[in-house]
Write an enzyme that holds these catalytic residues in place. Sequence first.
Site, short mmCIF file in Angstrom:
data_model
loop_
_atom_site.label_atom_id
_atom_site.label_comp_id
_atom_site.label_asym_id
_atom_site.label_seq_id
_atom_site.Cartn_x
_atom_site.Cartn_y
_atom_site.Cartn_z
N ASP A 1 43.09 49.08 39.93
CA ASP A 1 42.68 50.02 38.88
C ASP A 1 41.19 49.97 38.62
OD1 ASP A 1 42.73 47.36 37.64
OD2 ASP A 1 42.32 48.44 35.78
N ASP B 1 46.21 41.32 44.64
CA ASP B 1 45.74 42.58 45.22
C ASP B 1 44.42 42.37 45.97
OD1 ASP B 1 44.32 42.04 42.88
OD2 ASP B 1 44.45 44.07 42.07
N LYS C 1 37.29 40.36 49.78
CA LYS C 1 35.90 40.84 49.92
C LYS C 1 35.01 39.83 50.64
CE LYS C 1 35.72 44.15 46.10
NZ LYS C 1 35.18 44.45 44.76
N ASP D 1 37.92 38.74 44.93
CA ASP D 1 36.54 39.17 44.74
C ASP D 1 35.67 37.93 44.52
OD1 ASP D 1 34.27 40.63 44.16
OD2 ASP D 1 34.96 41.39 42.24
N GLY E 1 36.70 35.18 43.27
CA GLY E 1 37.53 34.00 43.47
C GLY E 1 37.90 33.28 42.18
N ASN E 2 37.38 33.74 41.05
CA ASN E 2 37.68 33.10 39.75
C ASN E 2 39.17 33.04 39.48
OD1 ASN E 2 35.09 32.62 38.86
ND2 ASN E 2 34.87 34.67 37.98
N ARG F 1 45.82 53.37 39.55
CA ARG F 1 46.76 52.44 40.19
C ARG F 1 47.78 53.17 41.06
NH1 ARG F 1 46.12 47.28 37.99
NH2 ARG F 1 45.66 47.19 35.77
N GLY G 1 47.80 44.23 39.29
CA GLY G 1 47.24 44.77 40.52
C GLY G 1 48.11 44.71 41.76
P1 IMP Z 1 38.17 37.70 41.12
O1 IMP Z 1 38.69 36.79 40.05
O2 IMP Z 1 36.72 38.08 40.89
O3 IMP Z 1 38.42 37.22 42.52
O4 IMP Z 1 38.87 39.09 40.94
C1 IMP Z 1 40.20 39.24 41.12
C2 IMP Z 1 40.76 40.38 40.30
O5 IMP Z 1 39.76 41.30 39.87
C3 IMP Z 1 41.70 41.15 41.15
O6 IMP Z 1 43.01 40.66 41.03
C4 IMP Z 1 41.55 42.56 40.61
O7 IMP Z 1 42.45 42.80 39.56
C5 IMP Z 1 40.13 42.64 40.10
N1 IMP Z 1 39.23 43.25 41.09
C6 IMP Z 1 38.30 42.64 41.87
N2 IMP Z 1 37.67 43.50 42.66
C7 IMP Z 1 38.24 44.71 42.43
C8 IMP Z 1 38.03 46.02 42.98
O8 IMP Z 1 37.21 46.29 43.88
N3 IMP Z 1 38.82 46.99 42.46
C9 IMP Z 1 39.75 46.79 41.50
N4 IMP Z 1 39.98 45.57 40.97
C10 IMP Z 1 39.22 44.54 41.43
MG MG Z 2 42.42 44.81 37.65
#
Ligand code: IMP
Ligand code: MG
Length: 185
Positions: free
Chosen positions: A169, A110, A141, A113, A115-116, A175, A54
């Site tokens: 993506d 990138d 976010k 979201d 935070g995981n 992308r 990303g």
């Molecule tokens: P998290 O682990 O939920 O914080 O998500 C992080 C990863 O999920 C990012 O590095 C992205 O690759 C993907 N992701 C989260 N939200 C979006 C979005 O709105 N569009 C595209 N990819 C996302």
């Molecule tokens: Mg992704």
Amino acid sequence: MHAATDILRLTGGREIAGVTYDEQTIARRVRELGLEVTEQYPDGELLVLGLLKGSFIFLGDLVRSILRPHQVDFMVASSYGSGTTSSGNVRLLYDPETTLKGKHIILVEDIVDSGNTINRLVRLLRERRPRSLEICALLHKRIAAQLELEPRFVGFDAPQQFLVGYGLDHAEDFRHLPFIASLNE
Ligand code: IMP
Ligand code: MG
């Protein structure tokens, strides 16, 4: 700005709800982020660690705005399948080759979201004893319940929509878009 016809050609006519950040807006903000990074690291070895896939476009633009010597490496983690919600699983598929010990590390994401991904990677990177560890996220976010490390550098506080383009993506599509758009879900 892209005309509607250009957008149609870029997406093949697929559902884009709207352009959230256009090319110029992104370019301006990324240059500012590069200068922030430049100013905040007066000395020491700096390693900019891009989280693939990303961050690939963001990282390319960002490092060209960091006006000091630094190294670049990548990590590959995977947290999403083909859906638009976090699965909660983060798998590490590629680890940086360079040693992290004693270096200032900036992890480049990138988007933050749930935070995981960050929580998992920060724990892992800290075990390698960097001199410092910070996160630079293009988009945040601001919905993560608990973050192991709050990103020090943030491009934009993003709306709570699914965003694509400029590296982001949906099931590996979109992308390449030079702007960031929200997707019709
Ligand atoms: P998290 O682990 O939920 O914080 O998500 C992080 C990863 O999920 C990012 O590095 C992205 O690759 C993907 N992701 C989260 N939200 C979006 C979005 O709105 N569009 C595209 N990819 C996302
Ligand atoms: Mg992704």
